[in-house]
Design an enzyme around this catalytic site. Structure first.
Site, short mmCIF file in Angstrom:
data_model
loop_
_atom_site.label_atom_id
_atom_site.label_comp_id
_atom_site.label_asym_id
_atom_site.label_seq_id
_atom_site.Cartn_x
_atom_site.Cartn_y
_atom_site.Cartn_z
CG ASP A 93 92.36 98.42 13.33
OD1 ASP A 93 92.28 97.07 13.49
OD2 ASP A 93 92.03 99.32 13.79
CB SER B 212 67.40 66.89 15.59
OG SER B 212 66.60 65.82 15.34
CG LEU B 213 70.06 66.93 20.62
CD1 LEU B 213 70.39 67.98 21.59
CD2 LEU B 213 70.92 65.57 21.15
CE LYS C 191 67.71 71.99 21.48
NZ LYS C 191 67.50 73.02 20.54
CE LYS D 180 75.59 67.01 23.39
NZ LYS D 180 76.48 68.04 22.60
CB CYS E 295 47.06 112.51 29.12
SG CYS E 295 45.85 113.35 30.39
S1 IVH Z 1 73.98 67.76 20.14
C1 IVH Z 1 73.39 64.05 17.84
N1 IVH Z 1 74.46 70.01 21.78
O1 IVH Z 1 69.99 71.50 18.99
C2 IVH Z 1 73.34 65.18 18.48
N2 IVH Z 1 73.04 70.25 19.89
O2 IVH Z 1 67.86 69.15 18.29
C3 IVH Z 1 73.56 66.54 17.89
N3 IVH Z 1 71.77 72.54 19.71
O3 IVH Z 1 70.69 70.42 15.49
C4 IVH Z 1 73.47 67.85 18.48
N4 IVH Z 1 73.13 73.18 21.67
O4 IVH Z 1 71.31 72.79 16.37
C5 IVH Z 1 73.95 69.48 20.69
N5 IVH Z 1 74.97 71.77 23.10
C6 IVH Z 1 74.09 71.26 22.30
C7 IVH Z 1 73.37 72.03 21.44
C8 IVH Z 1 72.79 71.40 20.35
C9 IVH Z 1 72.08 73.31 20.50
C10 IVH Z 1 71.05 72.28 18.59
C11 IVH Z 1 71.56 72.03 17.25
C12 IVH Z 1 70.78 70.71 16.98
C13 IVH Z 1 69.81 70.76 17.58
C14 IVH Z 1 69.28 69.52 18.03
#
Ligand code: IVH
Length: 679
Positions: free
Chosen positions: A29, A74-75, A107, A282, A418
């Protein structure tokens, strides 16, 4: 200014990314204020990576739109082992490979975000939005201390877009909701909503107060540097750049490897400090990723393997009440059966009447039900849009549903009770007996809840002392009771007669007397007679001499032991049970470096159970207390720590993690040996 900025950023990194603080907060600080003063005097020299940006800035009128240079996709989701085997097969076919290495990670249950760095300096953050266009949340993201404002290293790429997840840790979420409650503000349903609310603030000073975190897991644009060859290499590089990357990751081979990771994380899910809704696999080699490409809006090279949801929507069919062992009346929501947290749930606790009112839960409402780990299911909130016109409010009954005695509520207590006591109310009797035989009390193995229900209902047992009159014949007369189990229970009862004073006191189930208070009482008084004497003399004023015993606890004890029936039971039990008495009976070790020091445990430790940790601390001559005060020597915090951790931080009490505790105990031990040697 540059030197101060660099130094402060190093401390921030050590604290928020490495979890290894380098200087005391007060010193930080001081340096921070020094930089602030210099910046005020020389605004022309203000640097884009100054930590002073982290406190937030004046509100902006609206979020600007940002077009993602590389779309945020997205996945696809997988839910079963079979889904993963199919995924692996498709990948192997696509690559014409026998075996494929996968990078496994968590995730995170937060919000996807893209961070843009130009020449190593953070310049912009954008939400995912619809994947093509998101919102500019740069000012808010600057307040997230785990996100570096300047990348580490001498040769940063010209452009780097880091993709990852913004989230809130469970402990910060709890503390935030506690603050919301105290301020009479609406609480957040879960950390994800709280993080989203924090990120979507037009006033970044509010975001700053929310303690958001970040984990990197992907990449968008990259210019002026070579792309690593693998996903795992990318994350390693990120760590070198000072970006936060979760430690929970692995490289595995094939479906078997992925499923192993899934099960391992699934077991530890509840003890992680943040929420996840699954794991992600992945294909590790980026070249392979490119070859596999995308189908519509999701990659073929990655998949999310989801855990069973911890929250679900269902309907409240009715609200009735349960009676606990101390007579506490708990409203319970009877629900339309819903699958949540991996099991079917029909009931969920509403804790107490105040909670029902505060959350405004009514019969007929659609509600969010939550079951995380092994925690009992609870009703989080109702869904306003789905409230029917005829939703009915809960009415606290006037009489105990079990024994008919009036239900009373002390003015200063949240809980209604009670008034029948264990002598009149069979629910309290059963609850009291279940507590008496439980593991941390008299530890009677094999005497389960259903047996106790039967014993009380059949009139075979009225008090804890009656348990010791049970014989093989009486037990064998019960439903679903084989001769062998009956004799096991008789043996277990006999074994439980040898106990400790602390276990006995705890087993009595005196209100507000938990395990650690029971230990403190046993240690202080050394004998039952001394305790009884103190409890019944002058309203129990001597009880206040016991560490950890305040007026409320003292009152509970003297009230309990002042009652004729209770006292008679305690006397009878003392002739049935055996324990060692005397001032030394309780002392395990003294004279150690930690002797008499008070520890508080909070949250879930990564490997040790709470009991194990407490036993180690006590073996070192220190004690474990339930609440944090100025007298607390150390707070040991694990995952999911809440208000106790916050209080410790506020009071400047040293905070240890599991490893820190073990080191401390070890060094304390060495010190002790040295003393002995000197002697
Ligand atoms: S990879 C092309 N890795 O899940 C792939 N996504 O359904 C891009 N998420 O929108 C996403 N943990 O918000 C990836 N280890 C992770 C993740 C992750 C959470 C979320 C993210 C994304 C959604 C995909």
């Amino acid at each position: 200014m540059a030197a101060l900025t660099a130094e402060l950023n190093r401390h921030i990194y050590a604290y928020h990314v490495l979890d290894a603080p380098t200087i005391p907060d007060a010193e930080y600080d001081k340096l921070f204020r020094e930089l602030q003063a210099l910046e005020a005097a020389h605004p022309e020299a203000l640097s884009a990576d100054s930590p002073t940006f982290r406190v937030g800035a004046a509100p902006i009128p609206e979020f600007k739109q940002v077009t993602h240079t590389v779309p945020m996709l997205s996945l696809n989701n997988a839910f079963s082992d079979e889904d993963i085997e199919n995924f692996d097969r498709r990948v192997r076919e696509g690559l014409s490979a026998e075996q494929v290495a996968y990078a496994c990670e968590l995730k995170f249950d937060g919000l996807a975000i893209s961070l843009r760095y130009e020449d190593g300096v953070f310049v912009q953050a954008a939400t995912r939005g619809d994947g093509a266009t998101g919102e500019d949340v740069t000012a808010n993201i600057r307040t997230v201390r785990a996100i570096p404002l300047r990348l580490h290293g001498q040769t940063p790429p010209a452009v780097l877009e880091v993709r990852g997840e913004v989230l809130m840790f469970k402990a910060d979420f709890k503390a935030l909701n506690e603050r919301q409650r105290e301020a009479g503000q609406k609480e957040f349903a879960n950390p994800r909503n709280a993080a989203a609310g924090g990120l979507r603030q037009l006033d970044s000073r509010i975001t700053a107060s929310r303690r958001l975190r970040f984990f990197a897991y992907g990449v968008g644009a990259l210019e002026g540097a070579a792309m690593p060859a693998s996903h795992s290499g990318l994350l390693d590089w990120y760590m070198e750049l000072g970006l936060p990357v979760s430690k929970e990751r692995a490289i595995v081979s094939g479906a078997h490897g992925m499923l192993g990771f899934y099960r391992d994380i699934g077991q530890r899910r509840a003890s992680l400090p943040y929420e996840i809704d699954g794991v992600v696999y992945k294909v590790d080699r980026l070249e392979d990723q490119q070859q596999l490409g995308f189908v519509s809006r999701a990659p073929r090279f990655a998949i999310a393997h989801k855990f069973p949801a911890e929250e679900a929507l269902t309907k409240v069919l009715d609200i009735d009440v349960q009676v606990g062992r101390t007579g506490a009346i708990t409203p319970v929501a009877r629900l339309e059966t819903v699958f949540v947290g991996g099991v079917n749930v029909n009931n969920a606790t509403l804790h107490n009447e105040g909670e029902v009112r505060r959350k405004d839960i009514r019969i007929g409402d659609t509600v969010i039900v939550r079951r995380a780990g092994d925690v009992i299911p609870e009703v989080v909130a109702y869904v306003p849009e789905r409230r029917p016109a005829d939703a009915r409010e809960f009415v606290m009954p006037a009489n105990c549903p079990v024994c008919g005695s009036p239900i009373v509520r002390m003015e200063d207590e949240a809980v209604a009770r009670c008034s029948g006591g264990w002598t009149h109310c069979s629910a309290q009797k059963k609850g009291g007996l279940m507590h008496f035989v439980s593991r941390r009390a008299l530890d009677v193995e094999g005497l389960g809840d259903q047996l106790i229900e039967q014993l009380v209902d059949k009139g075979l047992v009225k008090t804890a002392a009656d348990l010791y009159t049970l014989d093989q014949d009486k037990l064998a007369s019960l439903d679903r009771m084989a001769a062998k189990s009956a004799s096991n229970v008789v043996d277990a009862l006999a074994k439980s007669r040898d106990t400790t004073l602390a276990r006995f006191i705890y087993g009595l189930g005196i209100r507000n007397v938990g395990e650690s208070t029971a230990k403190a009482l046993a240690q202080h008084f050394g004998s039952l007679d001394a305790l009884l004497h103190a409890a019944t003399w002058e309203g129990g004023i001597q009880l206040l001499d016991v560490p950890d015993v305040g007026p409320i606890v003292a009152h509970s004890i003297s009230e309990f032991l002042g009652d004729e029936e209770n006292l008679a039971l305690v006397r009878t039990l003392s002739t049935v049970l055996r324990w060692k008495e005397g001032p030394h009976a309780m002392k395990k070790a003294d004279g150690g470096a930690l002797a008499g020091k008070s520890f508080v445990l909070t949250g879930t430790l990564p490997t040790m159970g709470r009991d194990d940790a407490a036993a180690l601390i006590e073996a070192a001559g220190a004690k474990v207390s339930g609440s944090v005060s100025k007298k607390t020597a150390y707070v040991v915090a694990g995952a999911d720590a809440g208000s106790k951790l916050a209080k410790a931080q506020e009071l400047g009490i040293p905070i240890l993690d599991e490893a820190g505790l073990l080191t401390l105990l070890e060094t304390a031990q060495t010190k002790e040996t040295h003393v002995d040697e000197a002697d």
